[in-house]
Design an enzyme around this catalytic site. Structure first.
Site, PDB file in Angstrom:
ATOM      1  CB  SER B 264      -0.939  -0.049   1.208  1.00  0.00           C
ATOM      2  OG  SER B 264      -1.801   1.027   1.202  1.00  0.00           O
ATOM      3  CG  ASP B 581      -6.467  -3.473  -4.199  1.00  0.00           C
ATOM      4  OD1 ASP B 581      -7.106  -2.409  -4.151  1.00  0.00           O
ATOM      5  OD2 ASP B 581      -5.298  -3.581  -3.802  1.00  0.00           O
ATOM      6  CG  HIS B 634      -5.497  -2.392  -0.242  1.00  0.00           C
ATOM      7  ND1 HIS B 634      -4.657  -2.209  -1.317  1.00  0.00           N
ATOM      8  CD2 HIS B 634      -5.029  -1.578   0.727  1.00  0.00           C
ATOM      9  CE1 HIS B 634      -3.741  -1.322  -1.009  1.00  0.00           C
ATOM     10  NE2 HIS B 634      -3.938  -0.931   0.217  1.00  0.00           N
TER      11      HIS B 634
END
Lengths: 633, 679
Positions: B264, B581, B634
């Protein structure tokens, strides 16, 4: 299978059976008739019948439990509602808050080196029995696994008997970070108080570092396996740079003191064996070392551990339990008995002595020479002094008080190393202690010898646990150097022995010794031959009937290169239970919460020097005791 | 047999209920006794009295206690059983139901003979790293070194205002407020689990450990994710720390380079790090121009939002994302009104707006990347792949004729009043900034400070009148509604697109985390992987409306009532979605590797190898699987077996070609083609 089928059948048949039981329904009708008659006769009884169940045992149990729970919750709730400081109970101000008001702020980064046992260990790879414990603490924390799977736990914490490293398929590693040793068990602080107080004057994660290492290994092996020393070096260098090139203050505790001594020699030694930091490394990076409760010269307690897996506390339990244990499990060995019969406190002591723990070994070894010298020094006082601490282990109380000339010499004694009687091996299960290889004959001889000083004890242990000693001697030395310039002292096994190393060349560096005094400390032991020579019994045990607690060693510290300040802290037990483990304690671990000590550490970390602190502060006779020891300076 | 007999016996006694007969027996007995001893009538009375007494005891409190006791005992009993149960039982049950589980990748690869080789560095993303308290105000007493973020979040409930106060940063400097010190938790524990049972890195760590990794060759580069990237170095020296640790690990593992696994926002952070470490000393880490080449083998970005997230716009604009928007639509009274004196949303907004790092996630590249008013790279995307009728995503709208309007216009990231074609193009700078209401609002709205109060109603109207915002006008909008925040952010991050990368100004650190304004380091042997999940609708554009009663409240909210017609429409609850995602749209995660870094370009002068690894989302089939082993979401993707296997293989020495090169499920290459950009 058939029974299951039958059961099913029954279940299915039940409804049909109901209908067939006419007599029963009849009976019921009868009852009902009777009831109605009764009800008409005595309407009062109707009320009485309403609670359908009797006040049975289970009900009262449930009631009790519920009652207790409710009360407990209520109290808990009240406790939480309570203001943190009751007006009547004034919590003394933590030294950190006071000093921060005086204007002290974080200056030098602090490195903490935990001692033996206090550092947490976690599992990284294990056998099948340890499933689900990945990255859980095996050592430290709540120790729940000992109860759940004790044998598995022992297996995983043991090191390989030959190499002193991991056994194949098992990886147990030190917990990294401040959490490694802030609390040993929930609520039992080690470093937490010091950390908290340091934080009050501005310390945080970036300028504090806990040099956690696997304390089961020998010091050099922590580098070989985990690169713990390289890691420590890199961290110190990093903190030195990121904090604006201020030197670090190192605070080792207990065995960490020796570990750090080893580190200082290692870091300046050339690369293949050492860290390659060059001769000026310590002078450049270290401001001062504040040893808390240092064990420079070893701890006599470790002798007890190694010799018979017991020390003072265990000895009592053993005495109490002997009869029943021997009755029930006549052939149980002592370690077995420890593992199976007694609670936790005992278990790990057993572990330490049984499965060999290098670090414990090394502690006592260094004691030896000091003790040897000590006795020599005391010869002149023998008539006056009743306790002879020099005799670390003696058989029978009488022996411990005999004049030295009456004790037969050891040198000529040859211990018989009989090939282990196959009988005993066969009957003794799979628990292995080296005692099996020592015949009863030699055990008897050992006890005939009556008294052992530090030097002779070394030989004693060598005779009863040769493998352990062989391994240990590769890593540790226990002598006193006559000539420190001799090149043999460049080997790493000498690095952690203050009597065989030179301190680094760092004139600005300060060394402090901070330790508690005023608590009786184990110093020497009276042993007896344990009553049965059965198979796995460890043949020697502490004689609890004699007054074995004759120790008054005052934190015994003596340092060869005298330029250090010694600061002692008088032990004062907590005045009431509310104080927990006390603010002025001098006990080995509890001293970490001692206000005066914390204040000293804080002041030094904030930039003060030893002289500003007030120099030496001594309550015990350490200087006098040191005088008696003859070492060439 | 014995059992059988017994059963029969009990059956014979009483089929319905065993209780009544016994009672009746007693009755009968007592009755008999009564009949027998009439003379002892008083005796009986006494007995009755005692019975009465015992009945009195059985009062309400007693039954309560009894009930609690019952439950507690049952609970303990079950707990005991649960603990006594062998640990592998749930696994047996799962296997019995779903069939044998696949070996975890670590076990599988260990059997293949893979061994730990390259040290691994994890770089956690935003939000997932734990934060702990080192110094606080008096309300936070007893929380020293306790986690404020991560863990159980117990303090949020116990003292919410205190918590918000401590988690906020200084609004001017973006650093700690005076008297408060919140620091990242260090070590692997920082982000292995976010909350108890909710893994982040734990699965990956466990699998790496199977092939021999341990604490000494894994490193969690935990940082305070609230700060801007450069400030983590200024305050905590985090970047120096990462540099030193990587150097240490390379040295102690015999010169093997590290494999970096950012997740991320960590991907942007590490991009920043790579620039920082090679930059000269006062601003950078002074590692020299070859530091990356010497120390890094591969960077395996997991769901890296290189081009930013549209989601963050709304988070900063009105403190809501899809999830909150729905809650706000359903229960406006709770979140909007001043219930219990908590202005929840306002507090949350005030807190998040002080976090500089959130601004690192604003969409970058403007209209060139994200699309303008009438085009967007993702045009033609069908949201519901199951239903592939041509005009599935065409909105049959009530307002306008849509003959020429068959595409979702993702380029309009934010629009007021749906489908407003006739927008008035007016520059925002011309909008009236009504400051007359500011003072009033400040006094009436308690102490909750959001910059909306400085804006006044006139300004709010102007914002709404502008109707449609693209990625670049969106930034103007934020500048308008939150000037202070954007000023702070502007000093730390840049959202542009560089024309000339050799320009001296790009040496400044604010450009380092923007892939469109930096060159990759000079390290031809290094490899970069973009790994992300696909197959989940992801927020991309929003429809807003003015929220009623805009005085003390955040004046805008997502129009959750805006729904697209038909099954396959991309508009749900005021949010247009694309493939991604669930957090990062495909474009943001894959574009860099698909286009600007592919081959030797001006962004990638040394030709670092780039690989795209997409993982199709497949949710857990049963509840027993937990969060699934093939998830593409995610965070859950960190438990995706295929992804873990790729990482382990690379860590054990494989190259990008060895693990299969690109693996693409989405239209990322097609979409990238549409973006016109000089390479």
């Amino acid at each position: 299978m058939s029974s299951v089928l039958r059961f099913r059948k029954l279940c299915f048949l039940e409804p049909t059976k109901y209908s067939s039981y006419d007599e029963k329904t009849k009976d019921q009708k009868n009852y009902e008739n009777v009831n109605t008659v009764l009800l008409e006769n005595n309407p009062k009884k109707k009320h009485q019948k309403k609670p359908p169940k009797e006040w049975r045992c289970i009900d009262s149990c449930c009631w009790m439990v519920g009652y207790l729970c409710t009360t407990w919750w209520l109290l808990l709730f009240l406790y939480h509602c309570l203001p943190a400081n009751l007006p009547g109970l004034q919590v003394p101000e933590p030294p950190g808050a006071r000093l921060s008001r005086q204007g002290l702020t974080a200056l030098h980064p602090v490195v903490m080196v935990p001692g033996i046992v206090t550092g947490g260990l976690e599992l990284w790879e294990g056998r099948a029995c340890s499933e689900g414990l990945f990255r859980q603490r095996l050592w430290g924390g709540s120790f729940t696994e000992i109860f759940k799977r004790p044998m598995c736990w022992l297996e995983h914490l043991s090191l390989d008997n030959e190499t002193g490293l991991d056994p194949p398929g098992i990886r147990v590693r030190a917990v990294p970070g401040l959490v490694a040793a802030d609390y040993f068990a929930p609520g039992y602080f080690v470093w937490a108080i010091l950390i908290e107080n340091l934080a009050r004057i501005g310390y945080e994660g970036k300028n504090m570092y806990m040099a956690a290492y696997d304390w089961r290994l020998s010091f050099q092996n922590t580098e070989v396996r985990d690169q713990a020393l390289s890691r420590l070096k890199s961290k110190i260098e990093l903190m030195y740079v990121t904090n604006g090139y201020t030197k670090v203050v190192v605070v080792p505790h207990s065995m960490g003191v020796i570990y750090f001594l080893h580190f200082m020699k290692w870091v300046e030694a050339p690369p293949p064996m050492g860290g390659g930091g060059g001769p000026g490394w310590c002078a450049k990076h270290i401001k001062s070392i504040m040893n808390i409760g240092p064990a420079f010269l070893g701890v006599p307690k470790a002798v007890g551990n190694v010799l018979s897996a017991e020390c003072k506390d265990v000895a009592f339990i053993r005495l109490l339990n002997t009869s029943c244990v021997y009755l029930e499990h006549g052939t149980l060995s002592f370690p077995c008995y420890l593992k199976e019969e007694t609670p936790f406190g005992v278990t790990w002591i057993g572990l330490e002595g049984d499965h060999v723990c290098d670090s414990a070994m090394k502690k006592y070894q260094q004691q030896f020479d000091m003790k040897g010298n000590n006795t020599d020094g005391r010869r002149g006082f023998q008539v006056q002094e009743s306790t002879k601490y020099g005799r670390i282990v003696s058989f029978g109380k009488a022996a411990s008080e005999l004049h030295s000339s009456e004790i037969s010499g050891l040198g000529s004694q040859v211990y018989l190393h009989n090939a282990t009687s196959p009988q005993s091996l066969a009957s003794c299960g799979k628990v292995w202690t080296e005692y099996d290889e020592v015949s009863p004959e030699s055990i008897r001889r050992i006890s005939e010898k009556k008294a052992y000083t530090a030097n002779t004890l070394l030989e004693l242990i060598r005779s009863i646990a040769p493998k352990m000693m062989r391994r240990a001697e590769a890593h540790f030395s226990h002598g006193i150097a006559d000539n420190l310039d001799d090149p043999i002292y460049n080997h790493y096994k000498y690095w952690s022995n203050p009597l065989e190393t030179k301190l680094p060349d760092a004139p600005d560096m300060e060394i402090y010794s901070l330790y508690g005094v005023g608590i009786p400390t184990e110093r020497s032991y009276v042993y007896k031959v344990s009553s049965s020579f059965r198979c796995k019994n460890i043949p020697l045990q502490i004689d609890s009937s004699a007054d074995g607690r004759n120790g008054c060693l005052k934190g015994g510290v003596y340092f060869v290169d005298g330029d250090e300040s010694v600061r002692e802290y008088k032990h004062k037990a907590p005045a009431n239970l509310l104080e927990g483990r006390g603010l002025q304690s001098g006990a080995h671990v509890d001293i970490m919460g001692n206000i005066a000590l914390i204040e000293d550490v804080l002041r030094v970390a904030a930039g003060a020097s030893g002289v500003e602190l007030g120099g030496d502060r001594i309550y015990s006779d350490i200087m006098k005791m040191s005088e008696k020891i003859n070492v060439r300076l | 047999m014995v059992m059988l007999r017994r059963r029969r016996g009990s059956d014979g006694k009483k089929p319905e209920n065993s209780q009544p007969p016994s009672d009746e027996n007693k009755e009968e007995r007592s009755d008999e006794s009564k009949e027998k001893s009439d003379s002892n009538f008083e005796n009986l009375n006494l007995r009755l009295k005692s019975a009465k007494k015992s009945r009195k005891k059985w009062s309400c409190v007693d039954s309560c206690c009894w009930f609690i006791g019952c439950i507690c005992s049952m609970w303990w009993f079950l707990l005991f059983l649960y603990n006594a149960m062998p640990a592998s039982l749930p696994q047996y049950v799962t296997e019995a139901i779903t069939g044998p589980l696949a070996d975890p990748p670590g076990v599988k690869l260990a059997k293949e003979g893979l061994k730990a080789k390259h040290p691994v560095v994890f770089v956690p993303g935003i939000v997932t790293g734990g934060l702990e308290l080192w110094e606080g105000h008096s309300c936070a007493e007893g929380l020293f070194r306790k986690r404020l973020w991560g863990g159980t979040f117990g303090e949020v409930y116990k003292r919410p205002l205190c918590w918000v106060e401590h988690m906020s940063l200084n609004n001017e400097t973006g650093l700690d407020p005076p008297g408060i010190k919140i620091r990242p938790v260090s070590g692997l524990v920082a982000a292995d689990y976010f909350a108890p049972g909710y893994f982040v890195w734990a699965v990956l760590i466990a699998n790496l450990a199977r092939i021999g990794y341990e604490d000494k060759n894994m490193f969690m580069a935990a940082y305070d994710w609230r700060l801007s990237f450069q400030n983590t170095e200024v305050r905590d020296q985090t970047l120096s720390r990462i540099k030193s640790n990587i150097e240490l690990m390379v040295a102690t593992s015999g010169g093997k380079k590290v494999v970096v696994v950012p997740h991320s926002m960590g991907a942007l952070y590490f991009l920043h790090f790579m620039k920082w470490v090679e930059a000269p000393a006062p601003m950078g880490g002074d590692g020299g121009p070859n530091w990356c080449a010497e120390h890094i083998k591969a960077v395996m970005n997991i769901g890296g939002p290189f081009l930013g997230l549209p989601k963050v716009l709304t988070a900063l604009f009105s403190a809501e994302a899809r999830d909150i928007a729905i809650a706000r639509a359903i229960a406006p009274g709770i979140l909007d009104k001043d219930v219990f004196g908590f202005q929840t949303l306002q507090h949350v907004m005030r807190m998040t707006r002080t976090w500089d790092s959130a601004m690192s996630l604003l969409p970058r590249g403007g209209e060139t990347i994200w699309g303008g008013l009438d085009w967007s790279p993702e045009e033609g995307h069908e949201c519901n792949s199951k239903k592939k009728n041509g005009n599935g995503q065409t909105s049959h709208n009530r307002t306008l004729d849509l003959a020429n309007f068959s595409r979702v216009k993702y380029g309009r990231i934010l629009s007021f009043e749906r489908m407003s074609l006739n927008y008035i193009h007016q520059r925002l700078s011309g909008a009236i900034k009504g400051s007359n209401l500011a003072t009033l609002a400040n006094t009436t709205c308690r102490d909750v400070w959001t910059e909306y109060h400085d804006m006044g109603i006139g300004g709010i109207k102007a914002v709404a009148d502008y109707k449609v915002y693209t990625a670049s006008s969106m930034l103007d909008l934020l500048h308008f509604v939150a000037p202070k925040m954007m000023k702070r952010g502007g000093a730390q991050f840049s959202y542009g697109l560089a024309d000339d990368l050799s320009d001296k100004k790009y040496d400044h650190y604010k450009y380092w985390s923007n892939p469109l304004e930096t060159k990759l380091p000079n390290a031809p042997d290094m490899e970069i992987f973009s790994m992300y999940g696909v197959g989940i609708p992801t927020e991309r554009a929003y429809i807003y409306k003015l929220s009623p009663g805009a005085e003390c409240f955040i004046p805008f909210q997502i129009d959750a009532s805006a729904e697209g017609g038909g099954e396959g429409h991309c508009l749900k609850g005021g949010v247009y979605s694309v493939d991604g995602d669930e957090t990062v749209p495909v474009l943001s995660a894959g574009f860099t590797s698909a286009k600007i870094w592919r081959g030797k370009t001006r962004f990638n002068p040394s030709g670092i190898g780039n690989f795209i690894r997409e993982y199709n989302h497949a949710g857990p089939t049963t509840l027993l699987e937990g969060r699934g082993t093939q998830s593409g979401a995610h965070v859950d993707i960190l438990g995706n077996f295929a992804l873990i296997e790729d990482i382990i293989r690379v860590a054990a020495g494989a190259t990008g070609e060895d693990i299969g090169g690109d693996q693409v499920h989405s239209d990322i290459f097609k979409w990238s083609e549409r973006i016109k950009l000089r390479l």
